[in-house]
Design a protein around this motif. Structure first.
Motif, mmCIF file in Angstrom:
data_model
loop_
_atom_site.group_PDB
_atom_site.id
_atom_site.type_symbol
_atom_site.label_atom_id
_atom_site.label_comp_id
_atom_site.label_asym_id
_atom_site.label_seq_id
_atom_site.Cartn_x
_atom_site.Cartn_y
_atom_site.Cartn_z
ATOM 1 N N TYR A 360 0.850 -1.206 0.117
ATOM 2 C CA TYR A 360 0.082 0.199 -0.083
ATOM 3 C C TYR A 360 1.185 1.144 -0.080
ATOM 4 O O TYR A 360 1.942 1.227 0.342
ATOM 5 C CB TYR A 360 -0.964 0.204 1.108
ATOM 6 C CG TYR A 360 -2.092 -0.908 1.184
ATOM 7 C CD1 TYR A 360 -3.366 -0.225 0.445
ATOM 8 C CD2 TYR A 360 -2.303 -2.092 1.619
ATOM 9 C CE1 TYR A 360 -4.426 -1.084 -0.011
ATOM 10 C CE2 TYR A 360 -3.408 -2.932 1.415
ATOM 11 C CZ TYR A 360 -4.352 -2.309 0.860
ATOM 12 O OH TYR A 360 -5.668 -2.927 0.704
ATOM 13 N N SER A 362 0.930 3.378 1.772
ATOM 14 C CA SER A 362 1.482 3.873 3.160
ATOM 15 C C SER A 362 2.617 3.049 3.603
ATOM 16 O O SER A 362 3.166 3.229 4.540
ATOM 17 C CB SER A 362 0.230 3.559 4.298
ATOM 18 O OG SER A 362 0.184 1.991 4.261
ATOM 19 N N ALA A 366 1.210 -6.007 1.968
ATOM 20 C CA ALA A 366 0.068 -6.622 2.061
ATOM 21 C C ALA A 366 0.052 -7.980 1.509
ATOM 22 O O ALA A 366 -0.596 -8.955 2.019
ATOM 23 C CB ALA A 366 -1.185 -5.869 1.831
ATOM 24 N N GLY A 387 -6.608 -9.171 8.637
ATOM 25 C CA GLY A 387 -5.276 -8.511 8.114
ATOM 26 C C GLY A 387 -4.505 -9.166 7.354
ATOM 27 O O GLY A 387 -3.337 -8.964 6.834
ATOM 28 N N ALA A 388 -5.044 -10.386 7.017
ATOM 29 C CA ALA A 388 -4.088 -11.430 6.133
ATOM 30 C C ALA A 388 -4.020 -11.135 4.652
ATOM 31 O O ALA A 388 -3.086 -11.442 4.163
ATOM 32 C CB ALA A 388 -4.754 -12.905 6.271
ATOM 33 N N LYS A 390 -7.200 -10.455 2.633
ATOM 34 C CA LYS A 390 -8.193 -11.056 1.764
ATOM 35 C C LYS A 390 -8.995 -9.728 1.164
ATOM 36 O O LYS A 390 -8.911 -9.760 -0.146
ATOM 37 C CB LYS A 390 -9.179 -11.626 2.457
ATOM 38 C CG LYS A 390 -8.678 -12.561 3.632
ATOM 39 C CD LYS A 390 -9.776 -13.262 4.473
ATOM 40 C CE LYS A 390 -10.168 -12.433 5.544
ATOM 41 N NZ LYS A 390 -9.166 -12.190 6.582
ATOM 42 N N TYR A 401 -6.116 -1.104 -7.057
ATOM 43 C CA TYR A 401 -4.740 -0.756 -7.200
ATOM 44 C C TYR A 401 -3.850 -1.617 -8.173
ATOM 45 O O TYR A 401 -4.331 -2.793 -8.232
ATOM 46 C CB TYR A 401 -4.245 -1.343 -5.523
ATOM 47 C CG TYR A 401 -4.833 -0.529 -4.474
ATOM 48 C CD1 TYR A 401 -4.147 0.582 -4.036
ATOM 49 C CD2 TYR A 401 -5.915 -0.695 -3.971
ATOM 50 C CE1 TYR A 401 -4.708 1.479 -2.791
ATOM 51 C CE2 TYR A 401 -6.260 0.067 -2.946
ATOM 52 C CZ TYR A 401 -5.878 0.976 -2.479
ATOM 53 O OH TYR A 401 -6.414 1.864 -1.289
HETATM 54 P P1 ADP Z 1 -8.107 -8.748 5.699
HETATM 55 O O1 ADP Z 1 -9.293 -8.300 4.584
HETATM 56 O O2 ADP Z 1 -7.706 -9.927 5.492
HETATM 57 O O3 ADP Z 1 -8.547 -8.414 7.035
HETATM 58 P P2 ADP Z 1 -6.790 -6.485 4.589
HETATM 59 O O4 ADP Z 1 -6.513 -7.068 3.001
HETATM 60 O O5 ADP Z 1 -7.740 -5.436 4.787
HETATM 61 O O6 ADP Z 1 -6.841 -7.845 5.401
HETATM 62 O O7 ADP Z 1 -5.336 -5.936 5.092
HETATM 63 C C1 ADP Z 1 -4.094 -6.310 4.675
HETATM 64 C C2 ADP Z 1 -3.069 -5.566 5.283
HETATM 65 O O8 ADP Z 1 -2.965 -4.219 4.754
HETATM 66 C C3 ADP Z 1 -3.355 -5.142 6.815
HETATM 67 O O9 ADP Z 1 -2.004 -5.147 7.493
HETATM 68 C C4 ADP Z 1 -4.034 -3.797 6.514
HETATM 69 O O10 ADP Z 1 -3.771 -2.888 7.474
HETATM 70 C C5 ADP Z 1 -3.517 -3.056 5.332
HETATM 71 N N1 ADP Z 1 -4.297 -2.185 4.594
HETATM 72 C C6 ADP Z 1 -5.536 -2.332 4.102
HETATM 73 N N2 ADP Z 1 -6.015 -1.528 3.503
HETATM 74 C C7 ADP Z 1 -5.143 -0.428 3.521
HETATM 75 C C8 ADP Z 1 -5.162 0.865 3.054
HETATM 76 N N3 ADP Z 1 -6.092 1.356 2.413
HETATM 77 N N4 ADP Z 1 -3.957 1.478 3.220
HETATM 78 C C9 ADP Z 1 -2.921 1.004 3.976
HETATM 79 N N5 ADP Z 1 -2.811 -0.203 4.591
HETATM 80 C C10 ADP Z 1 -3.986 -1.149 4.285
#
Ligand code: ADP
Length: 597
Positions: A360, A362, A366, A387-388, A390, A401
């Motif tokens: 990401y 940030s 991920a 946070g995996a 998905k 993205y």
């Molecule tokens: P899940 O759906 O499995 O719960 P996510 O795909 O939402 O997990 O998140 C995977 C990782 O990416 C996590 O560490 C989350 O904090 C990070 N993350 C998710 N969305 C964003 C975003 N828009 N900007 C920055 N980091 C993100």
């Protein structure tokens, strides 16, 4: 960004109104000419009356009356004309300002709608901050237009004309008036500099106060349950005190400098009176008693714009700061979402991800070296702890993205070659928190396909099991959708997807906020819509996972297991852990005993 850059950036937004601008400038010039009339009339009147006093044979009543009638007619006529000109100048000036403000708003909305999702995840682009940048930008830029065309230009034209008249009547008096101007400028600049820091502090505290009050309202439940009303009130009181001190300090500085400027202006007036009186007394050619008044009045026209200068100086400084942020949005060409040319109306829905890496903006890494195949016409579940990664996979498949490396294809065509709109036309997305727009329920469902018939909208609502609840509302489908409960809103979002009727469906925790009955109903309707479509489901609900054809188990962005639900369970590992824990947390043995009884 400097003043030149600011005006250059603003120019394209002003040029469409060049005719209005020309009229405004013309009126401005006319107004400035009229602003000098009083001085000229007074000069002539004083001299004419003075001459009458020195005519032999007593006071000339008839002549005096004639002078008064002419003076009154000229002054009243000029006032009338001046009122009309000022009105026209303000209306046209304001029209330019409002139009420029509207154009800037439209342009920025167009722009952010074109941006890729990554833009909104970047630091500093959070909704609140973006909104402030946009609001402040538009406000300060349209203020620049107003300052320039409505406030400062007429005053400066008038000042220049007054100065020309002063010089043409007498060079020395003109020089005295000119010497005062730099002093004024200097005081204004010092004032601007002193005020700037304070104004920023006042603005900062003001933002904190606003934010604090919003926080109180949002957290009212917590505040009350912990009895922390006093604590919150004290926090606000401390901020209020700070704000009061800062405002007083700002006003004090402002009053001090205003006083100083008035004093300098008075010195200028006194110097002009002394000089003109002296010139009259020594019988300097072209000087008369009337000229004393003439010069004093013209001098006041010269100093008027400079009195306003510090406000405009402050506004311009604000505009320079905010314009940079605002034009930063408009000029962010690199943030515009890219699109390929490939489109198709008959998508099978086979996604292949090969060695995908994704980070990401940030900095969160991920997805790591991820490969998977989503079979067309089948249901694939993504399983893993929070946070995996998905939801991130769904973001990548929807082209929100782009991966850092690796490839993603749909029906064998890389996603970056797909026309973005065509791709998204083929995908239905239901998220855990679905955005319900402010508007009626019908409008919210119709968002799925704006040209749908009324019957199709109602049908979609039926399929999402929300129809009965909606018609029971006083306004039915015309009720405000934001008044619905979380679960009802979720079903509106599902109805929206039914209406769109896409071949590929992504369900990201679609029943997370629903009660058990609604969950079952939604499950049934999702089961119905699944037929013949490619479905990816992310859910913590065992029932939805266990039904899928294939599951992919993710751990910190990597696939750790995959296969049919039964085979993956038999492998042991993370999936078994998650499933066993879910079963235990649901007390499934007792539930099953109770249900059997
Ligand atoms: P899940 O759906 O499995 O719960 P996510 O795909 O939402 O997990 O998140 C995977 C990782 O990416 C996590 O560490 C989350 O904090 C990070 N993350 C998710 N969305 C964003 C975003 N828009 N900007 C920055 N980091 C993100």
């Amino acid at each position: 960004m400097g003043i030149g850059g600011l005006l250059r950036s603003l120019l394209p937004y002003v040029t469409p109104y060049r005719w209005l601008l020309l009229i405004t400038l013309l009126l401005t010039f006319l107004g400035s000419l009229m602003a000098q009339v009083n001085a000229v009339v007074l000069d002539r009147t004083v001299d004419a009356i003075n001459a009458l006093l020195h005519v032999d044979g007593g006071f000339q009543w008839v002549q005096a009356a004639r002078i008064l009638v002419i003076v009154s007619a000229v002054l009243l006529g000029k006032e009338l004309l001046s009122a009309l000109v000022t009105f026209g100048q303000r209306v046209f000036g304001e029209k330019i300002r409002i139009n420029v403000s509207r154009d800037l708003s439209l342009r920025v909305v167009d722009r952010i709608l074109q941006f890729r999702m990554a833009y909104f995840s970047q630091d500093g682009n959070e909704p609140g901050k973006l909104q402030t940048r946009i609001d402040r930008g538009i406000m300060s830029l349209s203020n620049t237009v107003k300052n320039f065309f409505i406030d400062i230009l007429p005053l400066f034209t008038s000042a220049v004309l007054a100065l020309i008249l002063m010089y043409s009547a007498n060079v020395y008096v003109g020089l005295v008036a000119t010497v005062i101007i730099p002093v004024y400028f200097w005081i204004t600049t010092v004032q601007g500099r002193r005020m700037k820091g304070w104004r920023q502090r006042v603005f900062g505290t003001h933002q904190q106060l606003n934010h604090g009050i919003m926080n109180i309202i949002e957290s009212m439940g917590v505040i009350k349950s912990f009895n922390r009303e006093r604590l919150e009130a004290d926090k606000q009181a401390a901020l209020q005190e700070q704000s009061t001190d800062q405002q007083m300090q700002t006003r004090r500085i402002s009053f001090l400098f205003e006083g100083l400027k008035s004093f300098v202006e008075q010195i200028g007036t006194v110097l002009i009176i002394i000089l003109t009186a002296y010139l009259v007394l020594i019988d300097y050619p072209g000087m008369s008693i009337g000229k004393i008044m003439y010069h004093v009045m013209l001098f006041s026209n010269v100093s008027a714009p400079i009195r306003q200068l510090h406000r405009i100086y402050d506004d311009l400084n604000d505009a320079l700061v905010y314009a940079e942020g605002f034009f930063g949005i408009l000029d962010a060409e690199q943030e515009v979402e890219s699109s390929g040319n490939h489109s198709s109306d008959h998508v099978s829905g086979r996604f292949e991800l090969c060695n995908v890496e994704f980070t990401y903006p940030s900095g969160t890494h991920a997805i790591r070296n991820l490969s998977m195949t989503i079979e067309p016409g089948k249901t694939t579940a993504l399983v893993g702890l929070s946070g995996a990664g998905k939801s991130t996979i769904v973001n990548l498949l929807d082209k929100f993205y782009f991966p850092d490396s690796g490839t993603i294809t749909l029906d064998g065509v890389p996603l970056n070659e797909w026309d973005t709109q065509s791709l998204r036309d083929n995908i239905g997305l239901v998220l855990q928190k679905n955005h319900i727009f402010s508007g009626t329920i019908e409008e919210n469902i119709r968002y799925g396909r704006p040209d749908a018939t009324d019957e199709e909208v109602l049908d979609a609502a039926r399929k999402a099991y929300i129809y009965d609840q909606v018609v029971a509302l006083p306004d039915g489908f015309q009720s405000n959708a934001l008044q619905l409960s979380g679960g009802q809103q979720q079903r509106i979002a599902i109805a929206r997807m039914f209406l769109k009727n896409p071949p590929i469906i992504f369900l990201d925790e679609p029943t997370a906020s629903l009660d058990a009955i609604a969950t079952e109903q939604i499950k049934n309707s999702i089961d119905a819509i699944k037929q013949g479509r490619t479905v990816i489901v992310i859910s913590h609900n065992i029932g939805q996972i266990i039904d899928s054809d294939t599951i992919y188990v993710l751990d910190t962005g990597c696939v750790v297991q995959h296969g049919s639900p039964q085979s993956v369970y038999q492998q042991g590992g993370l999936y078994k852990k998650i499933l066993d824990a879910s079963a235990r947390s649901m007390n499934i043995d007792k539930i099953s005993d109770t249900v059997k009884m």
